[in-house]
Design an enzyme around this catalytic site. Sequence first.
Site, mmCIF file in Angstrom:
data_model
loop_
_atom_site.group_PDB
_atom_site.id
_atom_site.type_symbol
_atom_site.label_atom_id
_atom_site.label_comp_id
_atom_site.label_asym_id
_atom_site.label_seq_id
_atom_site.Cartn_x
_atom_site.Cartn_y
_atom_site.Cartn_z
ATOM 1 N N ASP A 31 1.101 -1.109 0.048
ATOM 2 C CA ASP A 31 -0.053 0.146 -0.157
ATOM 3 C C ASP A 31 1.013 1.224 -0.137
ATOM 4 O OD1 ASP A 31 -3.341 0.589 1.163
ATOM 5 O OD2 ASP A 31 -1.730 2.180 1.146
ATOM 6 N N ASN A 87 -12.787 -3.487 2.638
ATOM 7 C CA ASN A 87 -13.783 -2.539 2.573
ATOM 8 C C ASN A 87 -14.726 -2.810 1.341
ATOM 9 O OD1 ASN A 87 -12.818 -1.137 4.955
ATOM 10 N ND2 ASN A 87 -11.175 0.162 3.521
ATOM 11 N N GLN A 94 -14.886 1.536 0.897
ATOM 12 C CA GLN A 94 -13.953 1.445 -0.308
ATOM 13 C C GLN A 94 -13.954 2.564 -1.009
ATOM 14 O OE1 GLN A 94 -15.613 -2.152 -2.554
ATOM 15 N NE2 GLN A 94 -13.610 -1.766 -4.147
ATOM 16 N N HIS A 100 -10.088 -5.368 -3.129
ATOM 17 C CA HIS A 100 -8.533 -5.450 -2.623
ATOM 18 C C HIS A 100 -8.702 -5.901 -1.161
ATOM 19 C CE1 HIS A 100 -9.770 -1.321 -2.406
ATOM 20 N NE2 HIS A 100 -9.162 -1.017 -1.200
ATOM 21 N N HIS A 102 -6.985 -5.796 2.404
ATOM 22 C CA HIS A 102 -5.885 -5.199 3.126
ATOM 23 C C HIS A 102 -5.429 -6.016 4.110
ATOM 24 C CE1 HIS A 102 -6.798 -0.657 2.228
ATOM 25 N NE2 HIS A 102 -8.118 -1.198 2.041
HETATM 26 P P1 AMP Z 1 -9.935 1.235 0.421
HETATM 27 O O1 AMP Z 1 -10.156 2.710 0.955
HETATM 28 O O2 AMP Z 1 -9.979 -0.027 0.893
HETATM 29 O O3 AMP Z 1 -10.564 1.484 -1.248
HETATM 30 O O4 AMP Z 1 -8.408 1.509 0.269
HETATM 31 C C1 AMP Z 1 -7.682 1.728 -0.934
HETATM 32 C C2 AMP Z 1 -6.127 1.731 -0.510
HETATM 33 O O5 AMP Z 1 -5.269 1.831 -1.700
HETATM 34 C C3 AMP Z 1 -5.408 2.851 0.289
HETATM 35 O O6 AMP Z 1 -5.141 2.243 1.471
HETATM 36 C C4 AMP Z 1 -4.476 3.705 -0.498
HETATM 37 O O7 AMP Z 1 -3.266 3.953 0.373
HETATM 38 C C5 AMP Z 1 -4.087 2.504 -1.325
HETATM 39 N N1 AMP Z 1 -3.512 3.035 -2.707
HETATM 40 C C6 AMP Z 1 -3.959 3.910 -3.714
HETATM 41 N N2 AMP Z 1 -3.697 4.027 -4.566
HETATM 42 C C7 AMP Z 1 -2.315 3.313 -4.599
HETATM 43 C C8 AMP Z 1 -1.134 2.999 -5.343
HETATM 44 N N3 AMP Z 1 -1.074 3.392 -6.386
HETATM 45 N N4 AMP Z 1 -0.482 1.995 -4.854
HETATM 46 C C9 AMP Z 1 -0.686 1.405 -3.733
HETATM 47 N N5 AMP Z 1 -1.650 1.679 -3.062
HETATM 48 C C10 AMP Z 1 -2.452 2.563 -3.443
#
Ligand code: AMP
Length: 140
Positions: A31, A87, A94, A100, A102
């Site tokens: 992440d 999420n 989400q 994805h 976590h």
């Molecule tokens: P969610 O709120 O469950 O959709 O989480 C999205 C996650 O994606 C967050 O923890 C972000 O930090 C992560 N994220 C967003 N863009 C990137 C990226 N380019 N590379 C890695 N992680 C990312």
Amino acid sequence: MSSDCIFCSIVDGDVPGRIVREGAGVTAFLDVNPLAPGHVLAVPNDHMERLQDVPDEEAEDLYRVIHDLVPAIEEAVDADATNVAFNNGPAAGQEVPHLHCHIVPRFAEDSGGPIHAAFGDRPDLDDEELDGIADRIREH
Ligand code: AMP
Ligand code: ZN
């Protein structure tokens, strides 16, 4: 692939990612804004938004990768535990609409809480309501 999806772009190699695991239709990468050192996201390579969108076979692959990654991550960052969570949908927080998982390392003295801490007031459900909910879930 969805052309404007950041996670599809990472899977396809169009956007750099710190990939830690590839194969079996699943890609895992760090992440970019970690909640803890070793915070990893595991995603199906095919673009899909929610857990219920994952075909049966791919669901098994996804679980297997998560199952393998958890001990590898805990060893790598010397964690005491992990929180593993989806999420699943915007109302659940989400933000990236590509499913994805976590995997967040936890440490005995860190400042985090359990998943329960993500919720506000708890509903006050009586036995009848709980029975009705269980019935409806079984029916579906
Ligand atoms: P969610 O709120 O469950 O959709 O989480 C999205 C996650 O994606 C967050 O923890 C972000 O930090 C992560 N994220 C967003 N863009 C990137 C990226 N380019 N590379 C890695 N992680 C990312
Ligand atoms: Zn995508």
